[in-house]
Enzyme design. Structure first.
Site, PDB file in Angstrom:
ATOM      1  N   TYR A  24      15.822  -6.848   1.449  1.00  0.00           N
ATOM      2  CA  TYR A  24      15.209  -8.049   2.243  1.00  0.00           C
ATOM      3  C   TYR A  24      13.926  -8.551   1.356  1.00  0.00           C
ATOM      4  O   TYR A  24      14.190  -9.838   1.161  1.00  0.00           O
ATOM      5  CB  TYR A  24      14.767  -7.936   3.404  1.00  0.00           C
ATOM      6  CG  TYR A  24      14.214  -9.113   4.267  1.00  0.00           C
ATOM      7  CD1 TYR A  24      14.970  -9.822   4.876  1.00  0.00           C
ATOM      8  CD2 TYR A  24      12.872  -9.074   4.453  1.00  0.00           C
ATOM      9  CE1 TYR A  24      14.546 -10.817   5.628  1.00  0.00           C
ATOM     10  CE2 TYR A  24      12.352 -10.073   5.335  1.00  0.00           C
ATOM     11  CZ  TYR A  24      13.171 -10.936   5.820  1.00  0.00           C
ATOM     12  OH  TYR A  24      12.716 -11.935   6.521  1.00  0.00           O
ATOM     13  N   LYS A  79      13.851 -12.196  -0.574  1.00  0.00           N
ATOM     14  CA  LYS A  79      12.712 -13.346  -0.340  1.00  0.00           C
ATOM     15  C   LYS A  79      11.827 -13.674  -1.478  1.00  0.00           C
ATOM     16  O   LYS A  79      11.383 -14.870  -1.695  1.00  0.00           O
ATOM     17  CB  LYS A  79      11.918 -12.955   0.815  1.00  0.00           C
ATOM     18  CG  LYS A  79      12.588 -12.807   2.164  1.00  0.00           C
ATOM     19  CD  LYS A  79      13.124 -13.702   2.491  1.00  0.00           C
ATOM     20  CE  LYS A  79      14.160 -13.878   3.934  1.00  0.00           C
ATOM     21  NZ  LYS A  79      14.622 -15.100   4.407  1.00  0.00           N
TER      22      LYS A  79
HETATM   23  P1  NAI Z   1      17.241 -14.584  13.861  1.00  0.00           P
HETATM   24  O1  NAI Z   1      17.864 -13.464  13.560  1.00  0.00           O
HETATM   25  O2  NAI Z   1      16.605 -14.971  15.002  1.00  0.00           O
HETATM   26  O3  NAI Z   1      18.302 -15.805  13.499  1.00  0.00           O
HETATM   27  C1  NAI Z   1      18.743 -15.987  12.325  1.00  0.00           C
HETATM   28  C2  NAI Z   1      20.044 -17.026  12.581  1.00  0.00           C
HETATM   29  O4  NAI Z   1      20.780 -17.043  11.225  1.00  0.00           O
HETATM   30  C3  NAI Z   1      20.907 -16.596  13.619  1.00  0.00           C
HETATM   31  O5  NAI Z   1      21.355 -17.813  14.505  1.00  0.00           O
HETATM   32  C4  NAI Z   1      22.250 -16.046  12.925  1.00  0.00           C
HETATM   33  O6  NAI Z   1      23.492 -16.278  13.405  1.00  0.00           O
HETATM   34  C5  NAI Z   1      22.228 -16.980  11.573  1.00  0.00           C
HETATM   35  N1  NAI Z   1      22.909 -16.563  10.406  1.00  0.00           N
HETATM   36  C6  NAI Z   1      22.993 -15.030   9.941  1.00  0.00           C
HETATM   37  N2  NAI Z   1      23.879 -15.047   9.041  1.00  0.00           N
HETATM   38  C7  NAI Z   1      24.158 -16.323   8.787  1.00  0.00           C
HETATM   39  C8  NAI Z   1      25.205 -16.822   7.901  1.00  0.00           C
HETATM   40  N3  NAI Z   1      25.732 -15.982   6.951  1.00  0.00           N
HETATM   41  N4  NAI Z   1      25.633 -18.080   8.130  1.00  0.00           N
HETATM   42  C9  NAI Z   1      24.830 -18.946   8.874  1.00  0.00           C
HETATM   43  N5  NAI Z   1      24.055 -18.368   9.550  1.00  0.00           N
HETATM   44  C10 NAI Z   1      23.862 -17.042   9.592  1.00  0.00           C
HETATM   45  O7  NAI Z   1      16.093 -14.818  12.517  1.00  0.00           O
HETATM   46  P2  NAI Z   1      14.577 -15.530  12.726  1.00  0.00           P
HETATM   47  O8  NAI Z   1      13.593 -14.455  13.141  1.00  0.00           O
HETATM   48  O9  NAI Z   1      14.745 -16.811  13.257  1.00  0.00           O
HETATM   49  O10 NAI Z   1      14.363 -15.785  11.196  1.00  0.00           O
HETATM   50  C11 NAI Z   1      14.773 -17.049  10.551  1.00  0.00           C
HETATM   51  C12 NAI Z   1      14.354 -16.781   8.984  1.00  0.00           C
HETATM   52  O11 NAI Z   1      13.104 -16.526   9.149  1.00  0.00           O
HETATM   53  C13 NAI Z   1      15.239 -15.999   8.252  1.00  0.00           C
HETATM   54  O12 NAI Z   1      15.550 -16.394   6.979  1.00  0.00           O
HETATM   55  C14 NAI Z   1      14.272 -14.528   8.269  1.00  0.00           C
HETATM   56  O13 NAI Z   1      14.283 -13.916   6.991  1.00  0.00           O
HETATM   57  C15 NAI Z   1      12.744 -15.373   8.173  1.00  0.00           C
HETATM   58  N6  NAI Z   1      11.744 -14.788   8.516  1.00  0.00           N
HETATM   59  C16 NAI Z   1      11.528 -14.176   9.760  1.00  0.00           C
HETATM   60  C17 NAI Z   1      10.412 -13.420  10.162  1.00  0.00           C
HETATM   61  C18 NAI Z   1      10.350 -12.756  11.394  1.00  0.00           C
HETATM   62  O14 NAI Z   1       9.171 -12.311  11.774  1.00  0.00           O
HETATM   63  N7  NAI Z   1      11.087 -13.221  12.345  1.00  0.00           N
HETATM   64  C19 NAI Z   1       9.525 -13.019   9.037  1.00  0.00           C
HETATM   65  C20 NAI Z   1       9.679 -13.714   7.889  1.00  0.00           C
HETATM   66  C21 NAI Z   1      10.841 -14.445   7.578  1.00  0.00           C
END
Ligand code: NAI
Length: 247
Positions: free
Chosen positions: A155, A159
């Protein structure tokens, strides 16, 4: 005037977590939101939610790792709306393990979604942005891409890679009036961190000068700023939204 009035905004991973809240926020600010998510049912649920609130949205079941699906989805948006103003590369996954336990498969899965997915989506929308001589691309990095994190080699590598991609594309696409920026969230209260034990969460809060986890709204607000007219001279930057956890 709303801040994203009449903009066509594609949000990957817009069905859940940060992406869902961002979809609602951009729609409330007057955008037509196009959700590209591998989870078509959830994307549809978010679309319904937005429309119930009087906003405009569309849901497309798209796996961003599949270039043909992404190309077809981008073409469908262009045909229907005639433009794509903003791409938010928000979809991301984790498959955590220490190096010793990390399989090549989980290494590759995370690279496929977090890096190659962003490559595919960006490649599909930039010809349209170039043709309109305007565009905004926002990539979702992470504080762990800046500082690393135990158990997240795959990961963190993606990033950090996104930051290099962001800066490179800012250089390449600037002449077309396309800005490319990254947001680096700290620890945000979504499903993604749902598996982390309560004790570790408390430790994270303790280490964060603002003494709390971030909310999806905090990150959606940063997306909105970078997509807004106020940010028209901001490009190639990484905006940390992390409660100062990394200083
Ligand atoms: P989440 O898991 O709640 O949502 C991610 C979404 O991406 C889901 O709706 C999923 O179905 C979709 N997804 C996954 N693989 C996919 C694919 N191949 N094609 C299309 N859609 C796909 O994640 P969250 O927490 O909302 O994270 C959003 C972004 O923020 C991510 O890039 C994550 O790495 C980043 N992030 C999140 C943090 C956290 O603490 N939650 C911290 C730092 C970054």
């Amino acid at each position: 005037m709303k801040r994203a009035q009449d903009k066509v905004v594609v949000i990957t991973g817009g069905a859940n977590g940060i992406g869902r809240v961002a979809s609602l926020k951009f729609a409330a600010e007057g955008a037509t939101v196009v959700i590209w998510d591998i989870n078509g049912d959830k994307a549809e649920a978010t679309r319904t939610e937005i429309e119930a609130l009087g906003g405009k949205a569309e849901a497309q079941a798209v796996d961003t790792t599949q270039p043909e699906q992404v190309e077809a989805a981008a073409e469908a948006v262009r045909q229907k709306y005639g433009r794509i103003d903003v791409l938010i590369n928000n979809a991301g996954i984790t498959r955590d393990a220490t190096l010793k336990k990390m399989t090549l498969q989980s290494w590759q899965q995370v690279l496929d979604v977090n890096l190659t997915g962003v490559f595919n989506c960006t490649k599909a929308v930039t010809p349209h942005m170039e043709a309109q001589q305007a565009g905004r691309i926002i990539n979702t990095a992470s504080v762990v891409g800046l500082y690393g994190n135990f158990g997240q080699a795959n990961y963190a590598a993606t990033k950090a890679g996104l930051i290099g991609l962001t800066k490179t594309l800012a250089k390449e696409l600037g002449k077309h009036n396309i800005t490319v920026n990254a947001v680096a969230p700290g620890f945000i209260a979504t499903d993604m961190i749902g598996t982390i034990p309560e004790k570790v969460i408390d430790m994270m809060k303790e280490r964060t000068p603002l003494r709390r986890l971030g909310t999806p709204e905090d990150i959606a607000s940063a997306y909105l700023f970078l997509a807004s007219d106020e940010a028209s001279f901001v490009s190639g930057t990484v905006l940390s939204v992390d409660g100062a956890v990394t200083i």
